[in-house]
Scaffold this motif. Sequence first.
Motif, mmCIF file in Angstrom:
data_model
loop_
_atom_site.group_PDB
_atom_site.id
_atom_site.type_symbol
_atom_site.label_atom_id
_atom_site.label_comp_id
_atom_site.label_asym_id
_atom_site.label_seq_id
_atom_site.Cartn_x
_atom_site.Cartn_y
_atom_site.Cartn_z
ATOM 1 N N PRO A 260 -23.333 -44.561 -27.187
ATOM 2 C CA PRO A 260 -22.495 -45.620 -26.615
ATOM 3 C C PRO A 260 -21.101 -45.083 -26.293
ATOM 4 O O PRO A 260 -20.651 -44.081 -26.859
ATOM 5 N N ALA A 261 -20.440 -45.744 -25.379
ATOM 6 C CA ALA A 261 -19.046 -45.445 -25.053
ATOM 7 C C ALA A 261 -18.195 -46.621 -25.494
ATOM 8 O O ALA A 261 -18.588 -47.777 -25.340
ATOM 9 N N VAL A 262 -17.026 -46.350 -26.053
ATOM 10 C CA VAL A 262 -16.115 -47.404 -26.491
ATOM 11 C C VAL A 262 -14.687 -46.952 -26.204
ATOM 12 O O VAL A 262 -14.337 -45.784 -26.430
ATOM 13 N N ASN A 263 -13.880 -47.879 -25.662
ATOM 14 C CA ASN A 263 -12.500 -47.524 -25.332
ATOM 15 C C ASN A 263 -11.710 -48.819 -25.151
ATOM 16 O O ASN A 263 -12.268 -49.918 -25.169
ATOM 17 N N PHE A 264 -10.382 -48.657 -24.967
ATOM 18 C CA PHE A 264 -9.547 -49.815 -24.669
ATOM 19 C C PHE A 264 -9.938 -50.384 -23.303
ATOM 20 O O PHE A 264 -10.312 -49.651 -22.389
ATOM 21 N N GLN A 265 -9.821 -51.706 -23.168
ATOM 22 C CA GLN A 265 -9.981 -52.322 -21.865
ATOM 23 C C GLN A 265 -8.879 -51.816 -20.940
ATOM 24 O O GLN A 265 -7.760 -51.507 -21.373
ATOM 25 N N SER A 266 -9.186 -51.748 -19.649
ATOM 26 C CA SER A 266 -8.298 -51.091 -18.693
ATOM 27 C C SER A 266 -6.924 -51.742 -18.595
ATOM 28 O O SER A 266 -5.927 -51.061 -18.333
ATOM 29 N N ASP A 267 -6.847 -53.054 -18.813
ATOM 30 C CA ASP A 267 -5.551 -53.729 -18.684
ATOM 31 C C ASP A 267 -4.864 -53.946 -20.030
ATOM 32 O O ASP A 267 -3.896 -54.701 -20.121
ATOM 33 N N TYR A 268 -5.356 -53.278 -21.061
ATOM 34 C CA TYR A 268 -4.769 -53.437 -22.395
ATOM 35 C C TYR A 268 -3.668 -52.405 -22.611
ATOM 36 O O TYR A 268 -3.839 -51.216 -22.319
ATOM 37 N N GLU A 269 -2.529 -52.863 -23.134
ATOM 38 C CA GLU A 269 -1.408 -51.982 -23.456
ATOM 39 C C GLU A 269 -1.114 -52.107 -24.953
ATOM 40 O O GLU A 269 -0.597 -53.137 -25.404
ATOM 41 N N PRO A 270 -1.454 -51.091 -25.749
ATOM 42 C CA PRO A 270 -1.240 -51.202 -27.205
ATOM 43 C C PRO A 270 0.220 -51.365 -27.604
ATOM 44 O O PRO A 270 0.513 -51.887 -28.677
ATOM 45 N N LEU A 271 1.157 -50.938 -26.737
ATOM 46 C CA LEU A 271 2.563 -51.031 -27.113
ATOM 47 C C LEU A 271 3.083 -52.465 -27.105
ATOM 48 O O LEU A 271 4.196 -52.721 -27.572
ATOM 49 N N THR A 272 2.292 -53.441 -26.588
ATOM 50 C CA THR A 272 2.711 -54.842 -26.699
ATOM 51 C C THR A 272 2.751 -55.284 -28.154
ATOM 52 O O THR A 272 3.363 -56.310 -28.478
ATOM 53 N N ASN A 273 2.120 -54.530 -29.032
ATOM 54 C CA ASN A 273 2.107 -54.852 -30.457
ATOM 55 C C ASN A 273 3.241 -54.158 -31.227
ATOM 56 O O ASN A 273 3.379 -54.370 -32.429
ATOM 57 N N MET A 274 4.006 -53.326 -30.557
ATOM 58 C CA MET A 274 4.897 -52.412 -31.257
ATOM 59 C C MET A 274 6.373 -52.762 -31.100
ATOM 60 O O MET A 274 6.784 -53.442 -30.170
ATOM 61 N N GLN A 275 7.147 -52.258 -32.050
ATOM 62 C CA GLN A 275 8.599 -52.239 -31.971
ATOM 63 C C GLN A 275 9.021 -50.794 -31.679
ATOM 64 O O GLN A 275 8.230 -49.856 -31.851
ATOM 65 N N ARG A 276 10.245 -50.629 -31.263
ATOM 66 C CA ARG A 276 10.685 -49.296 -30.838
ATOM 67 C C ARG A 276 11.956 -48.889 -31.570
ATOM 68 O O ARG A 276 12.874 -49.695 -31.747
ATOM 69 N N GLU A 277 11.988 -47.643 -31.964
ATOM 70 C CA GLU A 277 13.185 -47.074 -32.584
ATOM 71 C C GLU A 277 13.541 -45.791 -31.832
ATOM 72 O O GLU A 277 12.694 -44.903 -31.664
#
Length: 536
Positions: free
Chosen positions: A155-172
Motif C-alpha cells: 500500500p501507499a500512504v501519504n499526506f493529502q495533496s492540499d494538507y499543510e502540517p504547519l497549520t498545526n505549528m507555532q514558530r520560533e
Amino acid sequence: MSQRRESQRLATRGFTLLAAVLACGMVGLAAWTAGCSRNEPFDPESVANAVPVATIFVQTPGPDTELNPTSYYERRFSWSGSDRDGWIREYYVSIRTDRDVPAPWDTTLRTDTTLSFAPDVEGNAEALIIVACRDDRGALSDTVSQLIPMRNFPPAVNFQSDYEPLTNMQREIDNSGAEPDTTFWNWGPTGFRFFAFDLDGSVTMDPFFRYTLMDSEPTVTWAHDDQDADPETGWVQVPFVSIDEFKTFDVLVKRATPGDRTLTVAVADEGGAETRFTYSWEVRAPAGPVLWVADNTPSFGQTFWGEALDAHLGAGGWQTYEFLYGFPDNAGVLLATMRLFDAVVWSGGSTSPMLQSASANNGVLFQYVAPLGDEDPGRFMLATPNLVGTSSSLQPAFRQTVLGLTSSQDPLDVMDDMNGSLCLAQDGSLPDMACNNRFSRAWGLLALEDADAEDLYRLEQCATDPRSGALDCHGASRVVDLQNLPSPLVVVRQPSTATAPLANTVAACIDFAYFERVDAIAAVAGILEHHLGVAP
C-alpha cells in the motif's frame, strides 16, 4: 393414277431419310456417351489442412525483454487462436503456479480467465500459462507458453495533496546566529490528513489503519473506541470509513509528551505487505496557565497584552497562539490546545475568519466553555471592539448562548473618541480606567433578559452632541444635563458571582490598549485573578 403413286413414293423416301438421320444421331450420342467416365465423391482429406495457431496476449516487455511484474490479484490471462482454412473448435489451457510443477489442462471455448495468486513471503508470485488449440478438422496447434511474473504491491500512504502540517505549528525564530534559525513546534495536539491506496486494489488492503507515537515497536494494539486507547503506549487501530478506491482518513493527536515526537501510520494488505509513514515534530509543555490568542490584534495591542500578562504572570509565564498558516485543518487541534491551559484570552479578531470559525455552533469555543464530554470546562475572555453590531463576524449563536449577549448594540450609536472618559468598575475588586486615545471607539453591550450575566465595567454617562449627533463620552463634567443619560455596558461576565465565584466567560467591547496603561494592566490582572481564577 400415276400422279398419286409418285406422291406416295416421295413420302416413303422422305420417311426413310428421316429414320436414317435419327438412327445416325442415336448412334453418335451412344458413341459420345461411351467415351466419358463418372467422377468419384469429393474427399476433404485430399486437401492439406493448415495447422491452427495459438497466441497468448501479454503486456509489452521491459528493456531486458522480460515482462515487468504485474499484480497478483485478479490477474487476467487472455489467449486466442486462428485457422486460415477453418475455425477453432476448442482451446487447451494449463496455468502453473510453479513453472516446474505440471498443472491440469482445461478444455474450454473461452479466450480469457481471471485468477488471484498467493505471493510468497517476499511478495512475489508467478504463473506459467500454456495454451494450444484444435481446429474444426482436428488439427492441433503448437503449444505456446509464457511466464508471467507477479508481485504484491505494498500500500501507499501519504499526506493529502492540499494538507499543510504547519497549520498545526507555532514558530520560533532565533536570530542569534549568522543566519536566522526557524523552529516549528506545538504543545502536542496535532491534526493530520492522509490518503492510502494499493495498486493491487483497495479490496486487498486491511480494512483499517494504525498509528502510534512510540519510538519502539508497540506490543499492544488498542481499538480506537477503547477509552484506554493511547498512541503513546501502543498502536491505535482505526477502521477505514471511506469506501473509495483511494482511502482518505484523519488522525488527531490530542496530547503528546513534550520532546521530539514521531507519528507512525501503518497500512497493510492481505499479502502481508505493510507501509509505514512517519512525521516528526517538537512538542513543548505549556509555559503557564494562560494562552493568549492574538488573532488580528494590531501591533500596539499586542504590546499591551504582552505587558499586561507579563505583569500578572511574569515574563515567560504565559504563551501565545498564532495562526501562522490559517485555521487548523482539524478544529480539534485548537480545542485540545486550549484545554491544556487554565484560561484563554482572545483579543482583536471580531472581524476575523479565525474567530468566526472558532465560534461556530458547537465548535471550538462552545466546547471549550461547555464540553460535550467529561472534560473540565475552560475559562474564556474575549476582548474586541466589534463584539456586537453589524460589523462583527462573531457567530450569533455563540454570542447569545455562551456570552449571554444580544447581537444589537446599546446604545445604537457607536461611541467615538472616548478620550478622557472613565470606564467605571462595577466590582470592588477592579480599578476604574481612563481612556487616553481619541481614536478609541466601541459599541455598547446588551445582555439577554434571561442571561445570568453580571456587569464588570460601564462607560461613564454619555450625551449626544447637538451639533454632530455623535455620542459624546468625554466625561460627566462636559455634560450639562446628567438626567437619563446612557452608561454603556462594556465588560460583562457570565455567570454572575451569585451563581458561581468564577466566570465561564468575560466579554469586553473595548480595546484595553486605549486606556491608561497602569489602570488597564491592573484591570486585566483583576479579571484574570478574581473572575477567571488565574492567580499571579
